[in-house]
Design a protein around this motif. Structure first.
Motif, short mmCIF file in Angstrom:
data_model
loop_
_atom_site.label_atom_id
_atom_site.label_comp_id
_atom_site.label_asym_id
_atom_site.label_seq_id
_atom_site.Cartn_x
_atom_site.Cartn_y
_atom_site.Cartn_z
N TYR A 147 0.83 -1.21 0.00
CA TYR A 147 0.00 0.00 0.00
C TYR A 147 0.86 1.26 0.00
O TYR A 147 0.55 2.24 -0.69
N ASN A 201 0.15 5.01 -4.97
CA ASN A 201 -0.59 6.25 -4.70
C ASN A 201 -1.59 6.02 -3.57
O ASN A 201 -2.20 4.95 -3.48
N PRO A 202 -1.81 6.98 -2.69
CA PRO A 202 -1.27 8.35 -2.71
C PRO A 202 0.03 8.51 -1.92
O PRO A 202 0.50 9.63 -1.74
N TYR A 203 0.60 7.37 -1.41
CA TYR A 203 1.75 7.48 -0.51
C TYR A 203 3.07 7.53 -1.28
O TYR A 203 3.88 8.43 -1.05
N SER A 227 -8.40 3.05 6.87
CA SER A 227 -7.58 4.25 6.65
C SER A 227 -6.85 4.16 5.31
O SER A 227 -6.69 5.17 4.61
N VAL A 228 -6.42 2.95 4.93
CA VAL A 228 -5.79 2.77 3.62
C VAL A 228 -6.80 3.01 2.51
O VAL A 228 -6.52 3.69 1.52
N GLN A 229 -8.00 2.45 2.68
CA GLN A 229 -9.01 2.60 1.63
C GLN A 229 -9.44 4.06 1.46
O GLN A 229 -9.73 4.50 0.33
N CYS A 230 -9.48 4.77 2.56
CA CYS A 230 -9.90 6.18 2.50
C CYS A 230 -8.72 7.13 2.27
O CYS A 230 -8.90 8.36 2.35
N ASN A 231 -7.54 6.57 1.98
CA ASN A 231 -6.35 7.40 1.73
C ASN A 231 -6.06 8.36 2.88
O ASN A 231 -5.72 9.53 2.67
N HIS A 268 -4.18 9.90 6.31
CA HIS A 268 -2.78 10.26 6.55
C HIS A 268 -2.01 9.04 7.02
O HIS A 268 -2.55 8.17 7.72
#
Length: 475
Positions: free
Chosen positions: A278, A282-284, A350-354, A356
């Motif tokens: 993950y 993106n977005p990390y 939190s990963v699914q919702c992008n 922080h």
């Protein structure tokens, strides 16, 4: 624990000193044994994670697909789980130390084969043998703890034992990423070969044979005026059927606790494996080096939680000892194991919702905390419950743990691609919670029955001897 018994003889009285099997070594000797075992067991997760940063490089060098390369990870875990069934029986028959040295020697040999692997088939095959051999320290280490530590101290010892095991997944990427970048992926297996040889030397120097039967026989020969009084092992001249460990997976006094340990461990393994996937997208879009550093917070949590879990387990064991309820030692750890499903939910959504990156790391840390708190407690309970079969019951625990981890690691990437990380980790959270709740019911009923039995006993004693001081004190 010592006492003296005078045995009448024909010509003179002879005094035999009775001692506990747990008093034949000093605390310093036990700590050195535990240190060597902890370093050896570190190899299992470290070997699994150290070359994860190099998977893309291996895929390119061997001209194969990412799925085939990732299969080497799941095969490693599966073989570790299946082979663990044999290591317990082998160590019960031939001794702990010899079995450890043989398994680590095989691991070092296969590490060298991996260095020279010219194609992906040989690499996957070698990784499978590595998994089959390196599960031995995890099984035998728990059996040795049961050999040298009494039940009331076993939780803390298990906490120290699992400490390196829990931080292995953190140290693997931290070292593997820079190493493979600087010297290619082959260097990771060079490191594993060197590490395993060092572990063999430590076992040879610091770990004596600890199997209680062999120690008792040797002690009686060298100390004719002393007798060990608390050994449950019979003469292990017959090789135990390795499938006996499978039978424990049908034992309702054993299976529920193994299920919680496997669920918390396997779901965390899936989380740690998906974490770099993950964070590299993106977005990390973090680099491999940065991702390795982001494992550090969960590593710190695992470090603290492993020690805390062992301490809490021993504390609960002492608290419930007057009720003679062995299940009481899992109470605080079982309650805190509910942190794992909470952490899984936070991580997945939190990963699914992008969200922080800090939120993602918090989820991983909470899940890690729950798992590390329960792990030493489960080991201490299982080996105390089946002291004479410590190796075999530990093998059952490791088998289900590693096989479940292999399944979740295999399905993690494709399943999250279909249903999303939020739904996937919700399923894992539900699975973990479903394993925890039945154990809670079992433990509650066990404590209740134990309290009732003590109450009945006190009532009978009070009727027969109203002045009994022990009864008054308990009341």
């Amino acid at each position: 624990m010592t006492s003296e018994v005078s045995l009448p003889q024909k010509q003179s009285s002879h005094t035999i000193e009775q001692i506990s099997i747990y008093d034949v070594r000093t605390n310093c000797q036990c700590r050195l044994i535990l240190l060597a075992l902890s370093i050896a067991v570190f190899l299992l997760p470290f070997s699994d994670f150290v070359y994860l940063p190099a998977l893309t490089q291996i895929e390119r060098d061997m001209n194969t697909s990412d799925a085939v390369v990732e299969d080497s990870v799941s095969v490693y875990l599966f073989m570790g789980g299946i082979s663990s069934l044999f290591w317990g029986s082998i160590s019960d028959r031939y001794g702990r130390k010899l079995t450890l040295i043989v398994s680590l020697s095989l691991f070092a040999t296969t590490s060298i084969v991996c260095i020279r692997a010219a194609n992906v088939i040989l690499l996957v095959f070698s990784r499978a043998i590595q998994g089959a051999t390196i599960s031995a320290p995890l099984v035998i280490g728990q059996a040795i703890i049961a050999d040298i530590y009494p039940e009331k101290k076993r939780g803390s010892a298990a906490g120290w034992f699992f400490l390196p095991f829990n931080i292995g997944p953190i140290g693997g990427p931290l070292l593997g990423g820079p190493l493979s970048s600087a010297f290619t992926w082959h260097s990771t297996f060079v490191l594993l070969a060197i590490f395993s040889i060092c572990a063999i030397i430590l076992i040879l120097v610091l770990v004596p044979e600890t199997h209680q039967y062999y120690i008792k026989e040797q002690f009686h020969k060298t100390n004719p005026d002393k007798r060990i009084i608390d050994v449950e092992f019979s003469n292990p001249t017959q090789f135990k059927n390795p499938l006996k460990a499978v039978a424990y997976l049908y034992d309702l006094t054993i299976l529920p606790y193994i299920a919680v340990a496997a669920a918390t461990s396997a779901t965390l393994a899936s989380t740690e494996t998906l974490f770099p996937v993950y964070l590299g997208k993106n977005p990390y879009n973090f680099s491999q080096t940065t991702i390795g550093l982001l494992y550090v917070p969960s590593g710190i949590v695992l470090f603290i939680s492993s020690l805390l879990g062992g301490w809490l387990s021993d504390l609960a064991s002492v608290y419930y000892s007057h009720k003679r309820c062995l299940e009481g030692r899992v109470v605080p750890n079982l309650i805190l194991s509910t942190l794992t499903p909470i952490g899984l939910l936070i991580f997945g959504w939190s990963v699914q919702c992008n969200a922080h990156i800090s939120v993602v790391i918090v989820g991983l840390c909470i899940a890690s905390c729950g798992q590390a708190l329960f792990e030493p407690c489960a080991s201490a309970y299982l080996t105390a419950k089946k002291q004479s079969d410590a190796g075999t019951v530990s093998a059952a625990n490791v088998c289900l743990d590693l096989c479940a981890s292999g399944v979740l690691v295999s399905i993690g990437v494709p399943l999250t691609g279909v249903i999303g990380s939020g739904a996937y980790f919700s399923l894992l959270a539900a699975l973990t919670l479903m394993s925890i709740v039945p154990v809670g019911v079992i433990v509650y009923n066990s404590i209740k029955r134990a309290s009732y039995s003590i109450g009945e006993y006190d009532a009978i004693v009070s009727e027969l001897d109203p002045a009994n001081e022990n009864t008054k004190l308990r009341k």
